[in-house]
Design an enzyme around this catalytic site. Structure first.
Site, PDB file in Angstrom:
ATOM      1  N   ASP A   1     -53.968  22.006  65.750  1.00 47.87           N
ATOM      2  CA  ASP A   1     -52.639  22.297  65.223  1.00 47.87           C
ATOM      3  C   ASP A   1     -51.890  23.077  66.299  1.00 47.87           C
ATOM      4  O   ASP A   1     -52.426  24.030  66.882  1.00 47.87           O
ATOM      5  CB  ASP A   1     -52.741  23.118  63.939  1.00 47.87           C
ATOM      6  N   LEU A   2     -50.648  22.675  66.609  1.00 49.74           N
ATOM      7  CA  LEU A   2     -49.898  23.331  67.677  1.00 49.74           C
ATOM      8  C   LEU A   2     -49.501  24.740  67.262  1.00 49.74           C
ATOM      9  O   LEU A   2     -49.113  24.982  66.105  1.00 49.74           O
ATOM     10  CB  LEU A   2     -48.651  22.511  68.025  1.00 49.74           C
TER      11      LEU A   2
ATOM     12  N   ASP B   1     -47.297  18.682  63.111  1.00 53.21           N
ATOM     13  CA  ASP B   1     -47.748  19.040  64.456  1.00 53.21           C
ATOM     14  C   ASP B   1     -49.270  19.109  64.525  1.00 53.21           C
ATOM     15  O   ASP B   1     -49.838  19.844  65.343  1.00 53.21           O
ATOM     16  CB  ASP B   1     -47.130  20.366  64.900  1.00 53.21           C
TER      17      ASP B   1
END
Length: 448
Positions: free
Chosen positions: A320-321, A363
């Site tokens: 996950d960004l 994301d």
């Protein structure tokens, strides 16, 4: 008038012809009657003023007259100016010493006209001087009408071919092109005329790519099928791929041998590309081009089935960004989309071709691998991803730095469903988030 037997050399008679044949009563008078009544031609003899000196009965009958009534009449008396303007140039050529052959539609009482083929030859006296012309005319009306009907039908068929959206190709039994419609130029980028006489398959190019089409024609040539259908990808002269659908049929002669073949070829490029795009949209993320959640789940279920069957190893990296929300908030969703695409490109550059890289949603990204699966190798891959994301991502109006939190899960032997492995990797990712972001955590189940 002397009997014809006086004019025939006995030595010239065929051996099988009995001399009694000369007793048939033939005479110049009877020969005249044959010319007048029995010969299938219309015969006339005319002088340089186009006046008739002899006509046979068939000639006279076409004017509802007797031969005697026609002698001395000029062709200009018998025919309209429209007709004399049409045929007199041919007769004048005979007056000049030329043997002339032509066809014309002649007037006949009670008829719209009859087609004749006509021979006009010079009439010479004993000194060789031309004093007129001899004409003979044979009726070819039925043949001419049939030929004309065939010509019209052929023109109509050619018009249909050229106005059809399909490309029409005809071949002989050895697949040499005998005819092709104008649409072949848009299909292949080649004009029709230079293709005539050439062998089809070498024209189309790549032997391996054309194998399905070659096999389809072979089945027609060998008599296994009378018609078939096949799809092949052609290459246009400009290098562009052309998806095509071929409808092929064979025509056999009386002996059953294939004498010709025909193909109706439809350019289905637009349809095929649309279908490919639809299929891709069903399995790929439209923004990044990576596999989507559905495709990842399908591939993971297949991998889990293999794991249960033969013990193959599986690993998931769920990332996950970090700080991605700031990009959207500060620069807009357009900038965020550009950053997501850049992250996708970097993931594809780091992972192996056999790995499945997916945008799981928002994301979140997932990497599925079945190659060199160990906890050590997966941690090393995760660390390479973190390093790749240390560099800022460019977008239209600036740059943004994002990191990632990554969860690693190795599939245990006791796994029940693919979603369990996803959940373990997801949980490990959230553990990395809680531990300060930019980190890698192993799933507890996988590490056990």
């Amino acid at each position: 008038m002397a009997d014809t037997s006086e004019l025939i050399n006995d030595n010239a008679l065929p051996a099988h012809l009995p001399r009694t044949a000369l007793n048939a009563g033939l005479s110049f008078a009877s020969l005249g009657r044959i010319l007048d009544h029995n010969l299938g031609a219309i015969v006339s003899l005319l002088d340089l003023d186009a006046r008739l000196h002899y006509v046979n009965a068939r000639f006279a009958k076409s004017f509802n007259m007797t031969p005697a009534e026609m002698i001395g009449k000029s062709l200009f008396d018998l025919y309209t100016k429209e007709h004399t303007d049409a045929f007199m140039p041919f007769i004048r050529r005979a007056f000049a010493g030329e043997e002339v052959y032509y066809e014309r539609l002649g007037p006949v009482v009670g008829s719209a006209g009859i087609w004749h083929t006509i021979a006009v030859t010079p009439w010479r006296d004993d000194t060789g001087r031309i004093i007129g012309a001899a004409t003979s005319s044979m009726r070819v009306h039925e043949l001419k009408v049939k030929v004309e009907a065939l010509r019209v039908a052929n023109e109509r068929l050619s018009s249909h071919f050229d106005n059809s959206p399909l490309t029409v190709l005809e071949f002989d039994g050895a697949l040499h092109i005998t005819r092709c419609s104008a649409q072949v130029e848009s299909l292949l980028g080649m004009a029709p005329e230079p293709l005539l006489g050439r062998s089809l398959l070498p024209v189309l190019g790549d032997d391996r790519q054309m194998r399905p089409l070659a096999d389809a024609f072979a089945r027609l040539q060998q008599g296994f099928e009378r018609s078939n259908r096949v799809e092949v990808t052609l290459t246009h002269r400009n290098g562009a791929p052309v998806y095509s659908e071929w409808f092929n049929s064979a025509l056999t002669d009386a002996s059953g041998r294939v004498s010709s073949m025909m193909s109706l070829v439809q350019d289905v490029t637009t349809r095929t590309i649309a279908e490919l795009q639809l299929r891709k949209f069903a399995t790929h993320d439209p923004l990044t081009g990576l596999y989507n959640r559905r495709a990842l789940t399908d591939r993971l279920e297949q991998a889990v089935a293999r794991r249960k069957r033969n013990g193959s190893l599986i690993a998931l990296l769920f990332l996950d960004l970090d700080e991605f929300k700031l990009v959207n908030d500060q620069h807009g969703h357009g900038a965020g989309d550009e950053v997501l695409c850049e992250v996708a490109r970097r993931l594809l550059a780091i992972t192996r071709e056999a790995d499945v890289v997916s945008r799981f949603g928002g994301d979140e990204f997932v990497v599925l691998t079945e190659t060199d699966v160990t906890l050590q190798s997966m941690n090393a891959l995760a660390q390479r991803i973190l390093r790749a994301l240390e560099h800022p991502c460019n977008f239209g109006s600036g740059r943004a730095k994002v990191g990632a939190s990554i969860g690693v899960a190795l599939c245990p032997e006791s796994i029940g469903h693919a979603r369990e492995l996803i959940q373990w990797a997801d949980d490990a990712m959230y553990e990395a988030k809680r531990s300060g972001k930019g980190r890698v955590c192993q799933a507890k189940m996988a590490a056990a």
